[in-house]
Design an enzyme around this catalytic site. Structure first.
Site, PDB file in Angstrom:
ATOM      1  N   GLU A   1       8.051 -15.954  -7.557  1.00  0.00           N
ATOM      2  CA  GLU A   1       8.747 -15.417  -6.381  1.00  0.00           C
ATOM      3  C   GLU A   1       9.559 -14.169  -6.686  1.00  0.00           C
ATOM      4  OE1 GLU A   1       8.365 -16.571  -3.078  1.00  0.00           O
ATOM      5  OE2 GLU A   1       6.709 -17.398  -4.234  1.00  0.00           O
TER       6      GLU A   1
ATOM      7  N   PRO B   1       7.549  -5.549  -4.440  1.00  0.00           N
ATOM      8  CA  PRO B   1       7.158  -5.152  -3.077  1.00  0.00           C
ATOM      9  C   PRO B   1       8.306  -4.530  -2.290  1.00  0.00           C
ATOM     10  CG  PRO B   1       6.906  -7.548  -3.396  1.00  0.00           C
ATOM     11  CD  PRO B   1       7.337  -6.968  -4.695  1.00  0.00           C
TER      12      PRO B   1
ATOM     13  N   ASP C   1      -5.223  19.067  -7.837  1.00  0.00           N
ATOM     14  CA  ASP C   1      -5.465  17.796  -7.153  1.00  0.00           C
ATOM     15  C   ASP C   1      -5.178  17.853  -5.676  1.00  0.00           C
ATOM     16  OD1 ASP C   1      -6.451  16.271  -9.076  1.00  0.00           O
ATOM     17  OD2 ASP C   1      -4.542  15.424  -9.712  1.00  0.00           O
TER      18      ASP C   1
ATOM     19  N   ARG D   1      -1.470  11.019 -16.502  1.00  0.00           N
ATOM     20  CA  ARG D   1      -2.367  12.169 -16.361  1.00  0.00           C
ATOM     21  C   ARG D   1      -1.640  13.451 -15.971  1.00  0.00           C
ATOM     22  NH1 ARG D   1      -3.471  13.344 -11.483  1.00  0.00           N
ATOM     23  NH2 ARG D   1      -5.420  14.430 -11.884  1.00  0.00           N
TER      24      ARG D   1
HETATM   25  C1  9D3 Z   1       4.727 -14.854  -2.088  1.00  0.00           C
HETATM   26  C2  9D3 Z   1       6.138 -14.500  -2.213  1.00  0.00           C
HETATM   27  N1  9D3 Z   1       6.553 -13.435  -1.292  1.00  0.00           N
HETATM   28  C3  9D3 Z   1       7.447 -13.983  -0.263  1.00  0.00           C
HETATM   29  C4  9D3 Z   1       6.741 -14.168   1.008  1.00  0.00           C
HETATM   30  C5  9D3 Z   1       7.320 -12.412  -1.981  1.00  0.00           C
HETATM   31  C6  9D3 Z   1       6.569 -11.810  -3.107  1.00  0.00           C
HETATM   32  C7  9D3 Z   1       7.034 -11.930  -4.404  1.00  0.00           C
HETATM   33  C8  9D3 Z   1       6.320 -11.389  -5.445  1.00  0.00           C
HETATM   34  C9  9D3 Z   1       5.394 -11.137  -2.879  1.00  0.00           C
HETATM   35  C10 9D3 Z   1       4.679 -10.574  -3.942  1.00  0.00           C
HETATM   36  C11 9D3 Z   1       5.153 -10.726  -5.225  1.00  0.00           C
HETATM   37  C12 9D3 Z   1       4.386 -10.143  -6.358  1.00  0.00           C
HETATM   38  N2  9D3 Z   1       4.204  -8.703  -6.201  1.00  0.00           N
HETATM   39  C13 9D3 Z   1       4.653  -7.812  -7.047  1.00  0.00           C
HETATM   40  O1  9D3 Z   1       5.225  -8.182  -8.049  1.00  0.00           O
HETATM   41  C14 9D3 Z   1       4.481  -6.410  -6.761  1.00  0.00           C
HETATM   42  C15 9D3 Z   1       3.889  -5.736  -5.656  1.00  0.00           C
HETATM   43  C16 9D3 Z   1       3.251  -6.223  -4.456  1.00  0.00           C
HETATM   44  O2  9D3 Z   1       3.076  -7.418  -4.210  1.00  0.00           O
HETATM   45  N3  9D3 Z   1       2.805  -5.292  -3.565  1.00  0.00           N
HETATM   46  C17 9D3 Z   1       2.921  -3.964  -3.766  1.00  0.00           C
HETATM   47  N4  9D3 Z   1       3.503  -3.472  -4.831  1.00  0.00           N
HETATM   48  C18 9D3 Z   1       3.982  -4.364  -5.755  1.00  0.00           C
HETATM   49  S1  9D3 Z   1       4.740  -3.933  -7.177  1.00  0.00           S
HETATM   50  C19 9D3 Z   1       4.968  -5.492  -7.656  1.00  0.00           C
END
Ligand code: 9D3
Length: 253
Positions: free
Chosen positions: A115, A88, A168, A153
């Protein structure tokens, strides 16, 4: 191009590669797609991949050694591949990043769970960090599939040599025009006459106009970051003139 997804849930990602264009691209030899199980690179009887966070706190963190071993193994299969951590905190994914990644010889997607992963992996084993948007997922697997799908793609030959990737909507910055197929009347709604006219100059003009109006109504932000062709300006100015007539109360009706 090689696409390798590193995950503790390979069964989650593998089926996606077995359908449609990606399956065809794999069969035709344009890409090699696979998932590797991080757990296979973990030590001990239980092959543990996660542990408690130093400093305390809730949840678990993915241990560095299995991740490093899995990445090294993937790099042996695809030397020179770019290692992309799905997180994220990464760059927000878009079509320009898809274009950029489509030039790579190989992509290795590292999917975190829990986490997240030990920071020392981020520092020494990762070339890029990508997020697929501002919402919270349970892990990186869907992100890896989204990015892999958008990238695959774009690889030359994957669409069977036609130029639809070029056309596209996000490539030219407008939303797609309306689409119709048979029957020509459905639920009392008819297909616009111009599409049945066979006049391709008129059809192109109609399509451009519906593209512009849909973009204006649904995604005005896209119009703000784009310049317009002479033809597009003509269409926009025409709306402007029509609106001016309506505002001044001297419209035709
Ligand atoms: C619940 C833990 N969060 C702290 C408040 C941090 C967190 C860690 C791991 C939030 C989400 C994740 C898992 N997400 C991904 O591995 C992830 C992701 C996403 O959650 N949103 C957008 N793109 C991506 S790419 C990988």
């Amino acid at each position: 191009m090689d696409v390798i997804v590193l995950t503790i849930f390979p069964e989650m990602v593998e089926p996606y590669f077995s359908y449609g264009m990606i399956r065809k691209a794999h069969e035709d030899g344009f890409i090699r797609v696979s998932a590797m199980n991080i757990r296979d690179y973990a030590q001990g009887k239980h092959r543990v991949t996660d542990d408690k966070p130093y400093g305390g706190g809730c949840g678990m963190v993915m241990k560095p050694e299995p991740l490093a071993a899995a990445i090294d193994s993937a790099l042996q299969k695809s030397p020179g591949a770019k290692v992309v951590h799905m997180t994220p905190q990464g760059r927000p994914f878009n079509q320009a990043i898809a274009q950029e990644l489509s030039l790579c010889d190989g992509l290795i997607f590292l999917c975190g769970r829990y986490e997240g992963i030990d920071e020392r992996i981020c520092q020494n084993y990762i070339d890029d960090e990508i997020s697929i948007g501002d919402y919270v997922l349970t892990g990186g697997e869907l992100g890896a599939l989204v990015v892999a799908d958008a990238v695959i793609r774009l690889i030359p030959g994957v669409l069977g040599g036609d130029d639809s990737a070029e056309k596209d909507s996000f490539a030219h910055g407008l939303l797609e025009h309306a689409q119709y197929t048979r029957p020509c009347e459905f639920d009392s709604m008819r297909v616009p006459d111009v599409l049945l006219s066979g006049n391709h100059a008129l059809i192109d003009k109609w399509r451009l106009e519906t593209s512009l109006i849909r973009t204006f109504l649904k995604r005005p932000d896209l119009l703000g970051i784009r310049s317009f062709s002479v033809e597009e300006k003509k269409i926009l100015k025409n709306w402007y003139l029509k609106l001016e007539h309506i505002i001044q109360g001297d419209g035709q009706k």
